[in-house]
Scaffold this active site. Sequence first.
Site, PDB file in Angstrom:
ATOM      1  N   GLY A  46      -1.402   5.610   9.921  1.00 47.53           N
ATOM      2  CA  GLY A  46      -2.207   5.743  11.135  1.00 47.53           C
ATOM      3  C   GLY A  46      -2.622   4.368  11.621  1.00 47.53           C
ATOM      4  O   GLY A  46      -1.950   3.372  11.350  1.00 47.53           O
ATOM      5  N   GLU A  58       0.345   2.568   5.836  1.00 49.33           N
ATOM      6  CA  GLU A  58       1.339   2.342   6.902  1.00 49.33           C
ATOM      7  C   GLU A  58       0.541   2.322   8.199  1.00 49.33           C
ATOM      8  O   GLU A  58       0.095   3.371   8.666  1.00 49.33           O
ATOM      9  CB  GLU A  58       2.380   3.471   6.925  1.00 49.33           C
ATOM     10  CG  GLU A  58       3.259   3.563   5.694  1.00 49.33           C
ATOM     11  CD  GLU A  58       4.340   2.487   5.655  1.00 49.33           C
ATOM     12  OE1 GLU A  58       4.527   1.769   6.656  1.00 49.33           O
ATOM     13  OE2 GLU A  58       4.997   2.366   4.604  1.00 49.33           O
ATOM     14  N   LEU A  59       0.371   1.141   8.782  1.00 45.05           N
ATOM     15  CA  LEU A  59      -0.610   0.998   9.865  1.00 45.05           C
ATOM     16  C   LEU A  59       0.049   0.633  11.194  1.00 45.05           C
ATOM     17  O   LEU A  59       1.249   0.786  11.369  1.00 45.05           O
ATOM     18  CB  LEU A  59      -1.642  -0.039   9.434  1.00 45.05           C
ATOM     19  CG  LEU A  59      -2.288   0.244   8.063  1.00 45.05           C
ATOM     20  CD1 LEU A  59      -3.252  -0.852   7.672  1.00 45.05           C
ATOM     21  CD2 LEU A  59      -2.969   1.605   8.042  1.00 45.05           C
ATOM     22  N   CYS A 112       5.137   3.934  15.970  1.00 38.48           N
ATOM     23  CA  CYS A 112       4.571   2.698  15.392  1.00 38.48           C
ATOM     24  C   CYS A 112       5.551   1.542  15.447  1.00 38.48           C
ATOM     25  O   CYS A 112       5.154   0.390  15.524  1.00 38.48           O
ATOM     26  CB  CYS A 112       4.138   2.953  13.956  1.00 38.48           C
ATOM     27  SG  CYS A 112       5.493   3.552  12.947  1.00 38.48           S
TER      28      CYS A 112
END
Length: 489
Positions: free
Chosen positions: A237, A259-260, A293
């Site tokens: 996120g 996991e950004l 992303c």
Amino acid sequence: MNSTDLQQLIDTTPTGLFIGGEFTDADNGDTFEVINPSDGSVLTTVASASEADARRALDVNADAQTTWGTTPARERAEILRRTYEYLIDHTEELAYLQSAELGRALPDSEAEVTYGAEFFRWFAEEAVRVRGDYRHAPNGAGRIIVHEQPVGPSLAITPWNFPLAMGARKIAPALAAGCTMIIKPASKTPLTMLFLAKALKESGLPDGVLAVLPTGHSANVSALLGDARLRKFTFTGSTEVGQMLGAKAAEHSMKVSLELGGNAPYIVCADADLDVAAEAVAVAKMRGAGQVCIAANRFLVHSSVKDEFVAKATEVMKSFRIGPGTEDGVTYGPLSGADQLEKVSGLVDDAMERGANRPLGGELPDGLHPDGYYYPATVLTDIAEGSEILTEEIFGPVLAVSTFDTDDEAIAMANNTPFGLASYLFTENLTHALDLAERIEAGMVAVNKGALFDPAAPFGGVKESGLGREGGFEGIHEFLEPKFISLPL
Ligand code: NAD
């Protein structure tokens, strides 16, 4: 699928919490609404987990941990393999379900089913390949055995933009490694994860190994980070939320993967094939209406080819058709909600107020539902320094172009961000490509292509884009701990 069949699919998809192998109501009866982003209507209501529900799920998962962790790897693998087949067999239903709750166009949803399912196949194959090590101490005084064991009960929190794959990328390696898992899907897109719970149950997953906890109050589930029985936290996120929850997890020294957010540069060199660079925009920018992303965020184009690249890329963007995600022929849907629409339009408005040019965008075609969260494909050039769009993650179908004149300048611009997830570069010269690829601060570099995802590859970021890797040979190790067993010679 016609609208009656779609409604029937939604009506038959589980809407309860999945705990101990059963779909149940929340203990306090709480529910929340799932909204259709194409018209703002309510698709259905889903049980909303309370903190007591989360504790109950952890009680059950912690009890199941020993049995699951010692279940033969082959048995675990076969459940994962059957899940892969189940998902592929149900591609159409799952794609429609995703497009209904996320608004995303069907071709993108179908592609995600394949991508998400593939994690189950990949980790079914990896489950039986976990190996330890046997060594002699260098001083000759002992033997060293390294034994890989499941880390233990795990908590996953996932975003809405890939409702299946972001969960699959965590659930499949966790189960392969022998960990039980609680997952909290995003409240915008809980139905896909509940469908996946059903798929795993029908594929033979024992009760209590997986819990799925949708909730309208995410803190009810992240409260588990204060429970020492939990041994692993894995999050996908935004950077802000991930860092905040990661810090909580650190209080119990649990293993953490994050996991950004990303801010991917897309470098088009003077020696690029401009047709290839423009075509790749179709995936790198338009997939999921840009809500990805790894979406290309900053287009850095050599000044000598800027006009030609912009003209070609604009044609590619124009070829996309906007509309409700579940409608045939639509190639990009609305954004996921009012929050996204406000953010994307705010970034474009700010750039326009500072004097940017807009060769494409500005208006929507007629006929779209006024309550849908639609934003048109947009191209911006001549963006003034200081514009927010040059530093923010856009998460929308907006192609923002800047120019450079030397490689050093391109690399300085590419690396001038706290993020380092994906990156893209276009050049026909292999040495040039490798030189740039080595200098870019990113976990992943795509050369002459706009796609960058493969369950067999390690996915992840550097800098503030994350910690750890998902997929590849690396992914299962996020759920394993090496144990050193020492023996005399
Ligand atoms: P988000 O951080 O707002 O939400 C992600 C998840 O965290 C959701 O399930 C949400 O409900 C939950 N959450 C939010 N606040 C919380 C809190 N206080 N306590 C507990 N849980 C909380 O992100 P989003 O808007 O859903 O997703 C978009 C972001 O995700 C983008 O920044 C994107 O780059 C990133 N993303 C990264 C990857 C990757 O692999 N690196 C993949 C997809 C998306």
